[in-house]
Design an enzyme around this catalytic site. Sequence first.
Site, PDB file in Angstrom:
ATOM      1  N   LYS A   1     -13.308   6.596 -16.729  1.00 37.94           N
ATOM      2  CA  LYS A   1     -14.323   5.662 -16.198  1.00 37.94           C
ATOM      3  C   LYS A   1     -13.702   4.832 -15.082  1.00 37.94           C
ATOM      4  O   LYS A   1     -13.304   3.683 -15.278  1.00 37.94           O
ATOM      5  CB  LYS A   1     -14.874   4.791 -17.327  1.00 37.94           C
ATOM      6  CG  LYS A   1     -16.181   4.096 -16.969  1.00 37.94           C
ATOM      7  CD  LYS A   1     -16.878   3.599 -18.219  1.00 37.94           C
ATOM      8  CE  LYS A   1     -18.052   2.694 -17.923  1.00 37.94           C
ATOM      9  NZ  LYS A   1     -19.162   3.350 -17.259  1.00 37.94           N
TER      10      LYS A   1
ATOM     11  N   ARG B   1       0.824  -1.202   0.000  1.00 37.97           N
ATOM     12  CA  ARG B   1       0.000   0.000   0.000  1.00 37.97           C
ATOM     13  C   ARG B   1       0.863   1.259   0.000  1.00 37.97           C
ATOM     14  O   ARG B   1       1.715   1.445   0.862  1.00 37.97           O
ATOM     15  CB  ARG B   1      -0.929   0.016   1.217  1.00 37.97           C
ATOM     16  CG  ARG B   1      -2.026   1.063   1.078  1.00 37.97           C
ATOM     17  CD  ARG B   1      -2.880   1.151   2.322  1.00 37.97           C
ATOM     18  NE  ARG B   1      -3.984   2.088   2.141  1.00 37.97           N
ATOM     19  CZ  ARG B   1      -3.840   3.414   2.047  1.00 37.97           C
ATOM     20  NH1 ARG B   1      -2.633   3.956   2.127  1.00 37.97           N
ATOM     21  NH2 ARG B   1      -4.884   4.199   1.882  1.00 37.97           N
TER      22      ARG B   1
HETATM   23  N1  PDD Z   1     -22.418   3.610 -16.770  1.00 42.70           N
HETATM   24  N2  PDD Z   1     -22.284   8.641 -17.392  1.00 42.70           N
HETATM   25  C1  PDD Z   1     -21.961   7.884 -16.336  1.00 42.70           C
HETATM   26  C2  PDD Z   1     -21.609   8.550 -15.063  1.00 42.70           C
HETATM   27  C3  PDD Z   1     -21.962   6.475 -16.449  1.00 42.70           C
HETATM   28  O1  PDD Z   1     -21.623   5.715 -15.392  1.00 42.70           O
HETATM   29  C4  PDD Z   1     -22.334   5.881 -17.683  1.00 42.70           C
HETATM   30  C5  PDD Z   1     -22.344   4.400 -17.891  1.00 42.70           C
HETATM   31  C6  PDD Z   1     -22.679   6.723 -18.758  1.00 42.70           C
HETATM   32  C7  PDD Z   1     -23.058   6.185 -20.109  1.00 42.70           C
HETATM   33  O2  PDD Z   1     -21.954   5.655 -20.785  1.00 42.70           O
HETATM   34  P1  PDD Z   1     -22.124   4.498 -21.869  1.00 42.70           P
HETATM   35  O3  PDD Z   1     -23.155   4.969 -22.828  1.00 42.70           O
HETATM   36  O4  PDD Z   1     -20.797   4.398 -22.500  1.00 42.70           O
HETATM   37  O5  PDD Z   1     -22.561   3.251 -21.141  1.00 42.70           O
HETATM   38  C8  PDD Z   1     -22.626   8.097 -18.570  1.00 42.70           C
HETATM   39  C9  PDD Z   1     -22.298   2.178 -16.896  1.00 42.70           C
HETATM   40  C10 PDD Z   1     -23.308   1.580 -17.798  1.00 42.70           C
HETATM   41  C11 PDD Z   1     -22.279   1.548 -15.516  1.00 42.70           C
HETATM   42  O6  PDD Z   1     -21.567   2.065 -14.688  1.00 42.70           O
HETATM   43  O7  PDD Z   1     -22.943   0.540 -15.283  1.00 42.70           O
END
Ligand code: PDD
Length: 285
Positions: A148, A100
């Site tokens: 993400k 860590r």
């Molecule tokens: N979530 N905005 C946020 C904050 C998200 O978490 C997501 C997707 C999207 C849409 O992105 P996309 O069209 O590429 O799925 C926008 C995913 C589906 C999840 O966390 O389950």
Amino acid sequence: MTRTVYVNGEYLAEDQATVSIFDRGFLMGDAVYEVCAVLEGRLVDTPGHFARLRRSMTALSMPETLDNDELLHVHQELVRRNALREGLVYLQLSRGVADRDFAYPGSETPPTLVLFTQAKAVIDSPLAHRGAHVITQPDLRWGRRDIKTVQLLYPSMAKMAARAAGADDAWLVENGLVTEGSSSNAFIVTRDGRLVTRELSSDILHGITRAAVLRLARDVGLVIEERAFTPEEACMAQEAFMTSATSMVTAVVSIDGQALGDGRPGAVAARLRTLYIEESLRQAE
Ligand code: PDD
């Protein structure tokens, strides 16, 4: 049925799959992820999801992982091994296992790559039929929402706040403007028929479904404005909807208790949902 999952090169029964307690995904939230929809046993828009995975990895200086052909193969193999007809494949990639430390470990530390499937009715979803009720919540997430990452606690809190209010989901608001949904991109249709969604920046995730839906909307001649909008403008809109890999295009029928249009899923959302599903079925691999 026990699922087969993928962990660092191996296909394992889910109850046999393990990750170290020293994994940085667990200790530091130092991990990124992607979610691809599966329709009729085939994957939707993997090039878009893989490109965004690379962007997330680059933004965080994460070590290399499988190339796109290998990633596609693992996705397809999991779909096959789990006989998945409709649902989702989750890919989780962490910076790996290390003592860590706030500093990243050296490049000799291999990342941890995990994929798993989840069965779900994506096309015939009850929420899509009746439309979602959303509430607004302050956007208290960090400033790099274009990456993400697995740091999903605040979106979970926002979703729980929505549930506690008897709603389905939350739209997040910063400086008086809607950023996006807790796990989706947010759209409105103005009373004169223009489609409005926030422009891309580090304030929102660059949704793969958002990009496809904007392209389809342009193809059918809708006027598109990529700009931020207020919750008040959304409440006055003709329609609203959200997009994501898991919900595709899902109409929003009320915001903070205020019904939109006639309080039922709108025609533009329904049309874009149909177009998106048709295109996804054509292109899935
Ligand atoms: N979530 N905005 C946020 C904050 C998200 O978490 C997501 C997707 C999207 C849409 O992105 P996309 O069209 O590429 O799925 C926008 C995913 C589906 C999840 O966390 O389950």
